[in-house]
Design an enzyme around this catalytic site. Structure first.
Site, short mmCIF file in Angstrom:
data_model
loop_
_atom_site.label_atom_id
_atom_site.label_comp_id
_atom_site.label_asym_id
_atom_site.label_seq_id
_atom_site.Cartn_x
_atom_site.Cartn_y
_atom_site.Cartn_z
N GLU A 93 9.74 15.92 15.45
CA GLU A 93 10.35 15.87 14.13
C GLU A 93 9.80 17.01 13.26
O GLU A 93 8.59 17.10 13.06
CB GLU A 93 9.96 14.52 13.52
CG GLU A 93 10.83 14.04 12.43
CD GLU A 93 10.44 12.61 12.01
OE1 GLU A 93 9.28 12.20 12.19
OE2 GLU A 93 11.33 11.93 11.48
N LYS A 143 0.86 -1.18 0.00
CA LYS A 143 0.00 0.00 0.00
C LYS A 143 0.89 1.23 0.00
O LYS A 143 1.41 1.64 1.04
CB LYS A 143 -0.95 0.05 1.21
CG LYS A 143 -2.00 1.14 1.01
CD LYS A 143 -2.41 1.83 2.27
CE LYS A 143 -1.54 2.93 2.76
NZ LYS A 143 -1.49 4.20 2.02
N GLU A 174 9.43 1.23 10.98
CA GLU A 174 10.50 2.23 10.86
C GLU A 174 9.80 3.57 11.00
O GLU A 174 9.13 4.02 10.09
CB GLU A 174 11.19 2.04 9.51
CG GLU A 174 12.54 2.68 9.43
CD GLU A 174 12.46 4.03 8.79
OE1 GLU A 174 12.35 5.02 9.57
OE2 GLU A 174 12.49 4.11 7.57
N CYS A 232 13.29 10.55 7.79
CA CYS A 232 13.24 10.19 9.23
C CYS A 232 14.62 10.30 9.86
O CYS A 232 14.73 10.34 11.08
CB CYS A 232 12.75 8.77 9.40
SG CYS A 232 11.14 8.52 8.69
C1 SIN Z 1 13.35 7.45 5.78
O1 SIN Z 1 13.29 8.65 5.82
O2 SIN Z 1 12.48 6.77 6.33
C2 SIN Z 1 14.43 6.69 5.06
C3 SIN Z 1 15.69 7.42 4.91
C4 SIN Z 1 16.82 6.57 4.36
O3 SIN Z 1 16.62 5.43 3.95
O4 SIN Z 1 17.94 7.06 4.39
#
Ligand code: SIN
Length: 496
Positions: free
Chosen positions: A396, A190, A265, A299
């Site tokens: 964040e 998805k 994640e 992230c």
């Molecule tokens: C992400 O922002 O979730 C992944 C970043 C990355 O793989 O470096």
């Protein structure tokens, strides 16, 4: 120079053989059963690129059944056969690098060069797991009695629901689907409803690579309905997700009823610590890369730049100078370093975080407002005198805002860095080898970059401590997430 007109680019891509605008269920390109659609927009212009099906429970159920049926034959292929399919898929991803890169820029906004980089990065997971498919070894255990033989088999977990975000429309899919397929699992993907076109193009290439129908399915549209159907189905044995911590917690709770394996994640709040003994150029270059990749929308982006007092002024000025040179614009325009943010809500969040910081005493050194280009473009921003009370350092930001904080001692830096529920990535800049070990060990983070701001690679484990997630993606560790361990005991081995 490439046209920045949405329809020109879409028209060119639609002739490329990878431009798909329907979902994929059991190898068939499919509309929503009720005919509903959703718009996919170019975030740089707001133009509609195309409409795609708005799918829900019924389509997801059928996609799960297709994946379930395909599992019995896909999991029985030899590792070598699966490996060859994945290798072919990798070759096709690379052969279509230009088109995939353009698709990413069109629906996600990141600059074309960065989008091409994502294609290479994304494809690398398929290449890596094509190789690893052949290395899913079991074990023989020395038996406690002479008449027994004990061994351990590793077997695919089954159907996987892969829920992926908009910030890496390709790489977050391949990082999940690569190991899943290598082990013999089948998948229902998805993708984010903001960026489904790259997912559909990748799925088209998986079919062209000879991956059998039903092994890779893609449904998109009504996220809660699709998510609930994946969670409720006992046929889905694993959920893998990249996205916000709030959604990750819901998926984890929802997986409990059918006791699925879960990999998450989730969000980060990366500290980037610059010590007095850092090489200034290395620290500026590394912090810039860690902060402004994908306009701050990753992230692992540096969220708080924590600088020791002796180097603070020098670093702040050099860093702000470097940020000033980052060109903002449509990702199809040459030499652009920062594209738009994904949508208006993202800009409003950034604005409110900057306002909050200023109201609590921070100073805007650079930027601090929407860009004159309008739309969702935001000026690359540097804020000095940030502190731990401000939203920019507690949550964040997911945007091009770099808050600088000051610290005195190494212990204080570690305390500030670890003072969060997140634990994904952290960065340190120092020329002291002992310090680099000491601080790396003390940081409660899954990834640590020392004198380096870009550390993601398919060969290393990616994942977080604390509320940044569960499990690891990429590398040899990423395979375990898609495997069950089975112990087999052969008894009565002493009988003739
Ligand atoms: C992400 O922002 O979730 C992944 C970043 C990355 O793989 O470096």
């Amino acid at each position: 120079m490439m046209s920045t007109n949405t329809q020109d680019i879409a028209a060119r891509l639609s002739n490329s053989g990878i431009f798909r605008t329907q979902g994929l269920i059991g190898g068939k390109w499919t509309d929503a059963y009720d005919g509903n659609t959703i718009k996919v927009q170019n975030p740089a212009t707001g133009d509609v690129i195309v409409n795609v099906p708005c799918m829900g429970k019924r389509e997801t159920s059928d996609a799960i059944s297709s994946a379930y049926n395909a599992f019995s034959s896909w999991s029985k292929l030899t590792a070598n056969e699966r490996s060859r399919c994945l290798r072919k898929w990798y070759d096709l991803l690379i052969a279509n690098k230009e088109e995939l890169g353009q698709l990413i820029t069109l629906e996600q906004g990141k600059p074309l060069k960065e989008a091409m980089g994502e294609v290479i990065y994304g494809a690398s997971f398929i290449e890596f797991y094509a190789e690893e498919a052949k290395r899913v070894y079991g074990d023989i255990i020395p038996a406690p009695s002479a008449d027994r033989r004990l061994f351990v088999l590793k077997q695919p977990v089954g159907v996987v629901g892969a829920i992926t975000p908009w910030n890496f429309p390709l790489a977050m899919i391949t990082r999940k689907v690569g190991p899943a397929l290598a082990c013999g699992c089948t998948v229902v993907i998805k993708p984010s409803e903001f960026t489904p076109l790259t997912a559909l193009a990748a799925a088209e290439l998986s079919l062209q690579a000879g991956i059998p129908p039903g092994v890779v399915n893609v449904v998109m549209g009504n996220a809660p309905d699709i998510g609930d159907t994946l969670l409720e189905s006992p046929k889905v044995r694993k959920i893998t997700f990249t996205g916000s911590t709030a959604v990750g917690k819901k998926l984890m709770a929802g997986s409990a009823a059918t006791v699925k394996k879960v990999s998450l994640e989730l969000g980060g709040n990366a500290p980037c610590i610059v010590f007095d003994d850092a090489d200034l150029d290395v620290a500026v270059k590394g912090s810039l890369a860690a902060k402004f990749r994908n306009s701050g929308q990753t992230c692992v982006c540096a969220n708080r730049i924590i600088v020791q007092q002796g180097i603070y002024e020098k670093f702040a000025n050099a860093f702000a100078n470097a940020v000033q040179n980052l060109k903002v614009g449509d990702g199809f325009t040459e030499s652009v370093a920062l594209g738009p943010l994904i949508n208006e809500a993202a800009v409003q969040k950034v604005e409110s975080f900057v306002q909050d910081a200023v109201s609590k005493g921070a100073k805007v050194m650079l930027g601090g407002k929407r860009h004159s280009l309008g739309m969702t473009f935001y000026e690359p921003t540097v804020i000095s005198d940030a502190n731990s009370e401000m939203l920019v350092s507690r949550e964040e930001v997911f945007g091009p805002v770099a808050p600088l904080m000051r610290f005195k001692t190494e212990d204080e830096a570690i305390q500030i860095a670890n003072d969060t529920n997140a634990g994904l990535a952290a960065y340190i800049f120092t020329t002291n080898v002992q310090r680099s070990w000491r601080v790396s060990e003390a940081l409660e983070y899954g990834l640590v970059g020392v004198n380096e701001g870009l550390i993601s690679t398919e060969v290393a484990p990616f994942g977080g401590f604390k509320q940044s997630g569960l499990g690891r993606e990429g590398s040899k560790y990423g395979l375990d997430e898609y495997l069950e361990i089975k112990y087999v005991c052969l008894g009565n081995m002493d009988r003739a």
